[in-house]
Enzyme design. Structure first.
Site, PDB file in Angstrom:
ATOM      1  N   SER A  38       0.691  -1.592  -0.057  1.00 43.46           N
ATOM      2  CA  SER A  38      -0.086   0.109   0.071  1.00 43.46           C
ATOM      3  C   SER A  38       0.544   1.258  -0.471  1.00 43.46           C
ATOM      4  CB  SER A  38      -1.297  -0.066   1.426  1.00 43.46           C
ATOM      5  OG  SER A  38      -1.533  -1.255   1.078  1.00 43.46           O
ATOM      6  N   SER A  77      -5.035   1.810   4.119  1.00 40.91           N
ATOM      7  CA  SER A  77      -4.337   0.707   5.300  1.00 40.91           C
ATOM      8  C   SER A  77      -5.785  -0.556   4.374  1.00 40.91           C
ATOM      9  CB  SER A  77      -4.075   0.485   6.450  1.00 40.91           C
ATOM     10  OG  SER A  77      -4.595  -0.964   7.258  1.00 40.91           O
ATOM     11  N   SER A  79      -6.372  -3.145   6.251  1.00 38.77           N
ATOM     12  CA  SER A  79      -6.886  -3.530   7.381  1.00 38.77           C
ATOM     13  C   SER A  79      -7.538  -2.671   8.190  1.00 38.77           C
ATOM     14  CB  SER A  79      -6.063  -5.248   7.804  1.00 38.77           C
ATOM     15  OG  SER A  79      -5.122  -3.983   8.806  1.00 38.77           O
ATOM     16  N   GLY A  80      -6.930  -1.588   8.100  1.00 39.08           N
ATOM     17  CA  GLY A  80      -7.219  -0.274   8.890  1.00 39.08           C
ATOM     18  C   GLY A  80      -6.974  -0.749  10.587  1.00 39.08           C
ATOM     19  N   GLU A  81      -5.722  -1.385  10.375  1.00 44.51           N
ATOM     20  CA  GLU A  81      -5.049  -1.879  11.717  1.00 44.51           C
ATOM     21  C   GLU A  81      -3.518  -1.416  11.491  1.00 44.51           C
ATOM     22  OE1 GLU A  81      -7.118  -2.600  14.490  1.00 44.51           O
ATOM     23  OE2 GLU A  81      -8.891  -2.207  13.227  1.00 44.51           O
ATOM     24  N   THR A  82      -2.523  -1.165  10.650  1.00 43.70           N
ATOM     25  CA  THR A  82      -1.668  -1.002  10.792  1.00 43.70           C
ATOM     26  C   THR A  82      -1.358   0.196  11.692  1.00 43.70           C
ATOM     27  OG1 THR A  82      -1.340  -1.737   7.809  1.00 43.70           O
ATOM     28  CG2 THR A  82       0.608  -0.556   8.834  1.00 43.70           C
ATOM     29  N   GLU A 141      -4.329  -3.360  -3.215  1.00 47.74           N
ATOM     30  CA  GLU A 141      -3.532  -2.651  -3.469  1.00 47.74           C
ATOM     31  C   GLU A 141      -2.660  -2.000  -5.160  1.00 47.74           C
ATOM     32  OE1 GLU A 141      -0.944  -5.855  -2.518  1.00 47.74           O
ATOM     33  OE2 GLU A 141      -1.778  -4.937   0.017  1.00 47.74           O
TER      34      GLU A 141
END
Length: 173
Positions: A38, A77, A79-82, A141
């Site tokens: 990303s 991101s 996952s939104g968790e990086t 991506e």
């Protein structure tokens, strides 16, 4: 893969291209932040923005200045968790920076801080998606690249072509 990209691209509202262009044009400096693949897609976008005449930076590079109120930060991101991306979004918002996020996860730490500007239908490293048979966040991506290139294409056409972009292209290769 091509069919997956076509299906996912068809779900991106046209106004999301126009909205991003308007945001880019109303901020003096643009920063991008992401990791892994990303992050690579964001770097390609920052390069194209520079070629279009914008002042753009990649978070984490040694020559990147500090963000200031009035700047724009794009974070991505799947996952939104990086952790580093979530932390950058949080810190930037506290500084008065406009933050927009691109993610595949509507319910994530990143989405809790910054509602998704663009929610892409794609898998993540943590969750499978019916949208893709590809591993991890590959479709996410790919869609970042397609979306950013659509924005660049529209902006280059609106500015009279890619002659200026070519002039700003790297000459020390």
């Amino acid at each position: 893969m091509v069919e997956e990209i076509q299906r996912s691209a068809a779900k991106v509202p046209e106004d999301k291209i126009t909205s991003l262009i308007q945001l880019l044009q109303t901020h003096p400096r643009i920063f991008v932040c992401g990791t892994g693949r990303s992050g690579l897609m964001l770097k390609t976008f920052a390069m194209r923005l520079m070629q279009l005449g914008f002042t753009s930076f990649v978070v984490g590079e040694t020559t990147t200045p500090s963000v200031q109120k009035g700047d724009l930060l794009l974070v991505a991101s799947a996952s939104g968790e990086t952790g580093s991306v979530v932390q950058a979004a949080e810190k930037a918002r506290a500084t008065g920076v406009t933050v927009i996020s691109l993610t595949a996860s509507e319910k994530s730490s990143l989405s809790a801080i910054v509602p998704p500007f663009l929610l892409l239908d794609a898998g993540t490293k943590f969750a499978h998606s019916e949208a893709s048979v590809q591993p991890l966040g590959s479709l996410f991506e790919q869609m970042l690249l397609v979306y950013f290139d659509a924005v660049v294409l529209r902006m280059s056409r609106d500015s009279g072509g890619d002659g200026e972009m070519a002039r700003r292209h790297a000459s020390l290769e």
